[in-house]
Write a protein that holds these residues in place. Structure first.
Motif, short mmCIF file in Angstrom:
data_model
loop_
_atom_site.label_atom_id
_atom_site.label_comp_id
_atom_site.label_asym_id
_atom_site.label_seq_id
_atom_site.Cartn_x
_atom_site.Cartn_y
_atom_site.Cartn_z
N MET A 1 0.96 -1.25 -0.50
CA MET A 1 -0.01 -0.07 0.19
C MET A 1 1.40 1.30 0.49
SD MET A 1 -3.25 1.69 2.60
CE MET A 1 -3.90 -0.63 2.05
N SER A 2 0.46 1.79 -1.25
CA SER A 2 1.72 3.57 -1.28
C SER A 2 1.29 4.72 -0.28
CB SER A 2 0.75 4.16 -2.20
OG SER A 2 0.62 3.01 -3.43
N ASP A 3 2.35 4.80 0.50
CA ASP A 3 2.42 6.04 1.69
C ASP A 3 2.63 7.40 0.75
OD1 ASP A 3 3.46 7.63 3.62
OD2 ASP A 3 4.19 5.98 4.68
N TYR A 4 1.71 8.34 0.98
CA TYR A 4 1.84 9.05 0.11
C TYR A 4 2.59 10.08 0.97
CZ TYR A 4 -2.72 7.79 -2.40
OH TYR A 4 -4.13 7.00 -2.72
N TYR A 5 2.96 10.20 1.63
CA TYR A 5 4.10 11.12 2.45
C TYR A 5 5.43 10.85 1.84
CZ TYR A 5 0.35 13.24 5.40
OH TYR A 5 -0.69 13.65 5.90
N GLU A 6 5.49 9.37 1.62
CA GLU A 6 6.62 8.68 1.41
C GLU A 6 6.98 9.28 -0.30
OE1 GLU A 6 8.92 4.42 1.19
OE2 GLU A 6 7.64 4.47 2.55
N ILE A 7 5.90 8.82 -0.69
CA ILE A 7 6.28 9.07 -2.06
C ILE A 7 6.99 10.16 -2.08
CG2 ILE A 7 4.70 9.78 -4.43
CD1 ILE A 7 3.00 7.46 -3.22
N LEU A 8 5.78 11.57 -2.01
CA LEU A 8 6.48 13.54 -1.51
C LEU A 8 7.67 13.12 -1.26
CD1 LEU A 8 2.79 14.27 -1.57
CD2 LEU A 8 4.69 14.59 -3.56
N GLY A 9 8.43 12.38 -0.43
CA GLY A 9 9.43 13.17 0.46
C GLY A 9 8.97 14.00 1.36
N ILE A 10 8.46 13.72 1.95
CA ILE A 10 8.27 14.69 3.08
C ILE A 10 7.44 14.64 4.29
CG2 ILE A 10 6.84 16.48 1.72
CD1 ILE A 10 3.86 15.53 1.82
N ASP A 11 7.16 15.02 5.84
CA ASP A 11 7.49 14.39 7.00
C ASP A 11 5.58 14.43 6.92
OD1 ASP A 11 6.16 16.15 9.11
OD2 ASP A 11 7.69 14.56 10.48
N ARG A 12 4.96 13.43 8.27
CA ARG A 12 3.74 13.83 7.86
C ARG A 12 2.94 15.61 8.77
NH1 ARG A 12 2.43 7.95 6.96
NH2 ARG A 12 -0.11 9.01 7.02
N ASN A 13 3.88 16.34 8.98
CA ASN A 13 2.95 17.24 9.38
C ASN A 13 3.82 17.93 8.50
OD1 ASN A 13 1.99 16.29 12.14
ND2 ASN A 13 3.81 16.26 12.90
N ALA A 14 4.08 18.16 7.43
CA ALA A 14 4.24 19.10 6.49
C ALA A 14 2.91 20.05 6.18
CB ALA A 14 4.66 18.66 5.00
N SER A 15 3.68 21.34 5.78
CA SER A 15 2.11 22.08 5.23
C SER A 15 2.35 22.38 3.87
CB SER A 15 2.78 23.85 5.69
OG SER A 15 4.26 23.67 5.03
N LYS A 16 0.97 22.83 3.48
CA LYS A 16 0.58 22.90 2.01
C LYS A 16 1.92 23.38 1.24
CE LYS A 16 -4.21 22.83 2.70
NZ LYS A 16 -6.02 23.03 2.65
N GLU A 17 2.37 24.55 1.57
CA GLU A 17 3.35 24.77 1.12
C GLU A 17 4.25 24.09 0.38
OE1 GLU A 17 3.76 27.92 -0.68
OE2 GLU A 17 1.49 27.81 -0.20
N GLU A 18 4.56 22.95 1.49
CA GLU A 18 6.17 21.86 2.56
C GLU A 18 4.95 21.26 0.46
OE1 GLU A 18 6.10 21.09 5.87
OE2 GLU A 18 7.87 22.35 6.35
N ILE A 19 4.25 20.27 1.07
CA ILE A 19 3.83 19.60 -0.17
C ILE A 19 3.37 19.75 -1.55
CG2 ILE A 19 1.77 18.24 -0.85
CD1 ILE A 19 0.68 18.11 1.78
N LYS A 20 3.63 21.52 -2.04
CA LYS A 20 3.90 21.33 -3.22
C LYS A 20 4.82 21.77 -3.50
CE LYS A 20 -0.40 25.21 -3.11
NZ LYS A 20 -0.70 26.87 -3.18
N SER A 21 6.23 22.46 -2.85
CA SER A 21 7.81 22.35 -3.53
C SER A 21 7.67 21.16 -3.57
CB SER A 21 8.19 23.34 -2.36
OG SER A 21 9.58 22.68 -2.21
N ALA A 22 7.52 19.93 -2.73
CA ALA A 22 8.28 18.32 -3.24
C ALA A 22 7.43 18.17 -3.98
CB ALA A 22 7.57 17.85 -1.42
N PHE A 23 5.73 18.58 -4.08
CA PHE A 23 5.18 18.40 -5.62
C PHE A 23 6.11 18.85 -6.89
CE2 PHE A 23 2.34 18.97 -9.06
CZ PHE A 23 2.43 17.55 -9.28
N ARG A 24 7.04 19.95 -6.91
CA ARG A 24 7.34 19.96 -7.77
C ARG A 24 8.65 19.92 -8.15
NH1 ARG A 24 5.90 25.36 -5.83
NH2 ARG A 24 4.95 27.02 -6.02
N LYS A 25 9.31 19.69 -6.98
CA LYS A 25 11.09 18.69 -7.43
C LYS A 25 10.13 17.50 -7.92
CE LYS A 25 14.58 17.10 -4.78
NZ LYS A 25 15.24 17.22 -3.06
N LYS A 26 9.12 16.80 -6.80
CA LYS A 26 9.01 15.03 -7.91
C LYS A 26 8.96 15.43 -9.09
CE LYS A 26 10.18 12.38 -4.26
NZ LYS A 26 11.28 11.97 -3.94
N ALA A 27 8.30 16.43 -9.86
CA ALA A 27 7.40 15.90 -10.86
C ALA A 27 8.69 16.21 -11.79
CB ALA A 27 5.74 17.65 -10.71
#
Length: 376
Positions: A1-27
């Motif tokens: 089963m996928s771990d969405y936090y692991e896929i994005l490489g972020i902490d489970r308490n990550a903010s939305k800005e951190e999620i966006k930043s991680a997505f840009r990098k991974k994309a």
């Protein structure tokens, strides 16, 4: 089963800005135009699912507690934005974040005459506290766009057909080049002649006015599962607006709003309510009747119970989403009731109780003070 936090490489308490930043990098890392690995496409799709889930507060809360299965049980659409395919990276970044500037990839132009997916629709439903706990079926009426039965979705009247727009040559876009001291800049805009459709309807269908779709009212039965909470969402696949040119229909997103209960409050799948007991009941213990979601039940008050003590009836709370055999608990917060009006006999008993506990006769000042307390 996928771990969405692991896929994005972020902490489970990550903010939305951190999620966006991680997505840009991974994309940039996994887009198939860049990454030619055999599994790059699947990883890119997973990236989209992770981003879409964690950027939605309701989806993220459900995922954090119950995982991917919980999202499906709650009725969320678990497909990602790229599961049906994707364009170039420039288009993706512009769609998600607005204009981000070029990234060195080829221009991609959407075919205006190709399949276009219909828009999703949102429907708010208010239900009772008990209906949220045990589930309910609701019959609702919605208005959505359906393919025009007069022209079959072409937008043209019978006996005619749309013509290719001469301004844009059927692309739906026009290119403008501006010369500046810094060089030439190319800008692509929507064709003003056909409004981006790539076609001109000289004889539009009288029923749909050339749109190819008409608004219709439809009655649906919404099956709301047991255990939903305020803000829960239920996705009904392809019940939104119809697509164009064979495109997929949008979805209907049902958002649940739960009315407040006059006696109960809810925390997850547990229920909380207050229960009043008298001084004698608190001191000696008792068995009393209390209200629960299942009606009247007996609750044992242990001798010596204190104010704000929590007593519990296990399994009398809200059924778990997707597992109705498991339920939360009903927690009762004890409130020791101070009598406001006492009789002469009761007053004498309180005096005797004081004498026993304090081993001295009550002073008149104490009696006056106790009387004030009991009456306030």
């Amino acid at each position: 089963m996928s771990d969405y936090y692991e896929i994005l490489g972020i902490d489970r308490n990550a903010s939305k800005e951190e999620i966006k930043s991680a997505f840009r990098k991974k994309a940039r890392q996994y887009h198939p135009d860049v990454n030619k690995a055999p599994d790059a496409e699947e990883k890119f799709k997973e990236l989209g699912r992770a981003y879409e889930t964690l950027m939605d507060d309701n989806k993220r809360a459900t995922y954090d507690r119950y995982g991917e299965d919980g999202l499906r049980d709650a009725g969320f659409n678990t497909s990602g934005p790229f599961d049906g395919g994707f364009g170039d990276l420039n288009e993706i970044f512009e769609s998600f974040f607005g204009s981000m500037g070029g990234f060195g990839f080829s221009q991609h132009t959407t075919n205006p005459n190709g399949p276009q997916n219909g828009a999703d629709l949102r429907l708010n439903i208010e239900i009772e506290f008990e209906e949220a706990a045990f589930g309910v079926k609701k019959e609702v009426k919605i208005s959505h766009l359906e393919t025009c039965d007069e022209c079959g979705g072409t937008g043209a009247s019978k006996g005619s057909k749309p013509e290719v727009c001469k301004t844009c040559g059927g692309t739906g876009r026009i290119q403008q080049v501006t010369n500046t001291p810094l060089g030439s800049f190319r800008q692509i805009t929507t064709c003003p002649n056909c409004n981006g459709t790539g076609k001109i309807n000289s004889n539009p269908c009288p029923k749909c006015k050339g749109d190819g779709r008409i608004e219709k009212e439809r009655t649906l039965t919404i099956n709301i599962p047991a255990g939903v909470n305020n803000g829960s969402r239920i996705g009904l696949s392809q019940e939104g607006n119809c697509g164009k040119n064979g495109g997929r229909n949008g979805d209907l997103i049902v958002v649940i709003y739960v009315k407040e209960h006059k006696e109960f409050t809810r925390d997850g799948f547990d229920i909380y309510s207050a229960v009043e007991v008298t001084f004698p009941q608190a001191a000696l213990g008792d068995t009393i009747e209390v209200n629960t979601l299942d009606g009247k039940k007996e609750l044992t008050i242990p001798a010596g119970v204190e104010q704000d003590k929590i007593l519990q009836i296990k399994g009398a709370g809200v059924p778990y989403l997707g597992n109705n055999n498991k339920r939360g608990n009903h927690n009762f917060v004890v409130k020791v009731k101070t009598p406001k009006d006492i009789t002469a006999d009761e007053k004498e008993l309180y005096k005797k109780l004081y004498e026993i506990q304090c081993k001295k006769k009550p002073a008149s000042k104490f009696i006056d003070k106790m009387k004030n307390v009991l009456h306030n």
